[in-house]
Design an enzyme around this catalytic site. Structure first.
Site, PDB file in Angstrom:
ATOM      1  N   HIS A   1      43.369  40.256  34.431  1.00 13.71           N
ATOM      2  CA  HIS A   1      44.769  40.283  34.860  1.00 13.71           C
ATOM      3  C   HIS A   1      44.913  39.694  36.257  1.00 13.71           C
ATOM      4  O   HIS A   1      45.788  38.845  36.499  1.00 13.71           O
ATOM      5  CB  HIS A   1      45.294  41.720  34.838  1.00 13.71           C
ATOM      6  N   GLU A   2      44.072  40.132  37.187  1.00 15.87           N
ATOM      7  CA  GLU A   2      44.205  39.658  38.566  1.00 15.87           C
ATOM      8  C   GLU A   2      43.890  38.171  38.678  1.00 15.87           C
ATOM      9  O   GLU A   2      44.612  37.414  39.338  1.00 15.87           O
ATOM     10  CB  GLU A   2      43.291  40.467  39.491  1.00 15.87           C
TER      11      GLU A   2
ATOM     12  N   HIS B   1      46.650  35.801  37.825  1.00 18.25           N
ATOM     13  CA  HIS B   1      47.664  35.491  38.837  1.00 18.25           C
ATOM     14  C   HIS B   1      47.358  34.140  39.478  1.00 18.25           C
ATOM     15  O   HIS B   1      48.273  33.345  39.736  1.00 18.25           O
ATOM     16  CB  HIS B   1      47.685  36.572  39.917  1.00 18.25           C
TER      17      HIS B   1
END
Length: 709
Positions: free
Chosen positions: A434-435, A438
């Site tokens: 998820h990170e 970004h």
């Protein structure tokens, strides 16, 4: 993309009737705070005379007010300060102001440290005179741009970059250009791209927080692949499987020299190393490589070059035990730190796998990926991901900071105090993916030199949603299942989102209209809705095209050609003999490709509609639009059909949304009689005609309505 269609500005006089986005945002927050206070008062009034109130008063206040009062106080306490300062110094009105004054007024709003804030207010002139500027010239196209570097800015960790620019600002029913100072402000926990009016009063116009990458030289000395004792790719967290020994599975296209080699010229530690000046490559035995630089960050600081990293020695075997014990609460942190070798190794392994996977779907050097060295293939260099394990600046979270191409992305992973022993976010692949996503969506949306396209509202929410969706696609299997997000780290079966990602509307009822509900103004809540919609869309493609057990394409041949294998459809060629982009054969790999291609096509600050249309356009470009109806069916199932709309939208969010569950007329299945063949007057029973814009396609209806298991 929205372009400014008005005349070029003829003066630098600021328009006082132009919208003030910061003030407008604070006005919205104030109204919401007042409404919630009224609701709280009404609740307590309704309970008067009752013998029992469920929950404490503090719990009820938290439920109704949530964090919005804190947001209002921290963001809006000094929203009128620019006007006060301009009134105190009327000589600056109407002229381009000093960059330092504009910057210091931004820091009044930006700093989360109350002591720093009070010091700025008490010694405003001192801080103004203490800041020091230096200048450098950047060549952009056929002209030069002067960039100011401002040092000694309170509460920053590096000099602030400043330059003059124009931005679009709403004025009634149109937009006008506003001259601004554009700042890049790196702080302890934030990295802002801020636009502040260049003309006094120095109003904050917009803020984006970046926090939320040929021929080869001589190959490095031959070495065997490294080995890591980790949760293998596809195991989301310790609840799903055990650690095993995994080889350095680097992709020869994405990481041509592996995960532990990089040129001395691009090695941030090389200045202190003794070496033969003729040597080009450095082979490391630690978790420092070309794509990822992983280490502990127990102090929670921004320094990272000399932080501790496990060293596997010449055998390159990163095999460390991981068996934390239950301890007294006061000893839980020390117990977690004992296993830093294991957690840094896991973070390094997962992050490199993500790098190589996204590379194969188009997040390469030219697109702005994260690498110290780009192998002569374009893009900006020296921006590998700085990956902090067990970051000491917080608990129960994770974040990623994405500056423009050529500056290191920063991933901070935290311990979770949700269980004893502590749970380490570095071990939950979904959180790491998820990170890192970004960085993917921020660099691809609006181009790698622009990190300001996914800051707030629907754009910022989709930045969160893409991360959840890609993490969920990566962990999924051929047997359909619903999935939570962050469940292991949070020690909560349903995870950290409002709903589990599911095809079942009873389990996850999210639709486009959900964004109008209380609590859905923040980017994470908005992102949940976008991720759920993409999850529905993905199943439409899987129903049609099937599922592949690996999202990794086949390895390239020695000449660099990528074979089709069972992963891609047979290659197609242009009339001049050029090979067209390969099309993934299966639904789950195809949706990943379309999502990434859509990011490249969509405009800066996209809405849900823009991102939806970009994915459909990506399919038109890649496949000729053969999934037009499947994509529309998926979007429409959760209210994002062609007639979905939002009324009263503002540049910073808001508006009233209306769902549309219909599909385009071309996708409304209508059986059209075929032309009977001579001697066979019967209509074909297994054939339908589907009409798309400019296309009439005959297709079998077999399994068209198949549902996911």
């Amino acid at each position: 993309m929205q372009f400014y269609n008005g005349p070029a500005p003829v003066s630098h006089v600021d328009n006082n009737d132009v919208e003030h986005p910061h003030a407008a945002f604070c006005s919205q927050l104030e109204s919401e705070v007042l409404d919630r206070r009224d609701s709280l008062s009404e609740f307590f009034a309704s309970q008067s005379g009752e013998q029992t109130v469920l929950g404490s008063s503090a719990d009820i206040k938290e439920t109704i007010l949530g964090p919005i009062e804190h947001l209002y106080l921290s963001n809006c306490a000094h929203v009128n300060k620019p006007y006060q300062l301009a009134k105190e110094d009327p000589s600056v009105a109407g002229s381009i102001g000093d960059s330092k004054k504009a910057l210091l007024q931004f820091m009044i709003a930006a700093t989360p440290n109350d002591q720093v804030l009070q010091d700025i207010l008490a010694r405003y002139d001192h801080h103004l005179s203490n800041m020091v500027s230096s200048f450098e010239t950047h060549l952009v196209g056929d002209h030069s741009v002067m960039v100011e570097h401002i040092d000694k800015v309170p509460d920053t960790v590096n000099p602030v970059k400043a330059k003059l620019a124009y931005v679009q600002v709403p004025k009634s029913d149109k937009t006008v250009l506003n001259l601004v100072w554009k700042f890049e402000v790196e702080m302890q926990d934030n990295w802002y791209e801020a636009s502040v009016s260049a003309i006094a009063p120095h109003r904050i116009i917009s803020v984006v927080d970046w926090a939320s990458d040929s021929p080869l030289p001589k190959q490095p000395e031959t070495k065997g692949p490294a080995t890591y004792n980790v949760y293998a790719w596809g195991i989301n967290d310790p609840a799903e499987g055990n650690r095993t020994l995994q080889k350095e599975y680097y992709d020869a296209l994405a990481s041509p020299v592996g995960w532990h080699s990089l040129p001395y010229a691009n090695d941030p530690q090389s200045a202190r190393l003794r070496r033969n000046k003729a040597d080009f490559w450095r082979n490391t035995s630690t978790t420092l490589g070309n794509n990822v630089i992983a280490h502990e960050d127990w102090e929670g600081q921004n320094s990272w070059l000399d932080n501790y990293r496990p060293d596997a020695g010449k055998d390159m075997i990163f095999d460390y035990k991981y068996k934390p014990k239950v301890t007294d609460d006061g000893d839980a942190l020390d117990e977690a730190k004992k296993y830093i070798n294991s957690t840094v190794t896991q973070l390094f392994y997962t992050s490199n796998m993500v790098h190589d996977l996204y590379y194969r779907y188009g997040f390469d050097e030219v697109s702005g990926n994260f690498q110290q060295y780009n192998f002569g293939r374009g893009g900006e260099e020296n921006d590998a991901v700085i990956a902090n394990a067990q970051d000491g600046s917080g608990y129960n979270n994770a974040n990623f900071m994405t500056p423009p191409d050529g500056q290191n992305g920063r991933c901070r992973m935290y311990l979770w105090s949700t269980a004893n022993p502590y749970r380490d976010g570095d071990l939950e692949a979904g959180i790491v993916i998820h990170e890192l996503s970004h960085g993917l969506s921020t660099r691809l949306t609006g181009g790698p030199a622009n990190s300001g396209c996914l800051g707030w509202g629907e754009p910022g929410g989709m930045g969160e949603g893409w991360g959840d969706f890609l993490a969920t696609m990566i962990r999924s299997t051929s047997t359909y299942s619903d999935y939570p997000m962050g469940a292991w780290a949070a020690n909560k079966e349903t995870g950290i989102r409002n709903f589990i990602y599911s095809l079942n509307e009873t389990i996850n009822p999210s639709t486009y209209k959900t964004l109008d509900k209380p609590g859905y103004w923040g980017v994470h809540a908005i992102g949940e809705v976008w991720a759920e919609i993409l999850w529905i869309v993905s199943q439409q493609l899987i129903n049609k095209h099937g599922y592949t057990d690996t999202l990794f394409p086949p390895a390239s041949l020695e000449n660099g050609t990528v074979p089709e294998g069972d992963f891609y459809r047979p290659a197609e060629y242009t009339s001049t003999g050029q090979r067209k982009p390969l099309i993934p054969r299966h639904g789950n790999s195809l949706i990943v490709q379309l999502v990434l291609n859509g990011m490249k096509l969509q405009q800066c600050r996209p809405s849900f509609f823009d991102a939806r249309d970009a994915i459909i356009q990506a399919d038109q470009i890649l496949t000729g639009g053969e999934n037009f109806c499947e994509l529309w069916k998926g979007f429409s199932e959760r209210g994002l059909g062609p007639d979905a709309r939002v009324e009263g939208r503002t540049p910073w969010g808001g508006g009233i949304r209306t769902n549309d569950y219909a599909v385009p007329l071309a996708c409304k299945e209508q059986k059209i009689p075929g032309i009977p063949k001579p001697g066979n007057p019967k209509e074909p029973e297994d054939v339908m005609f589907y009409v798309e814009p400019g296309v009439t396609r005959k297709t079998s209806c077999k399994n068209r309505h198949a549902k996911a298991a």
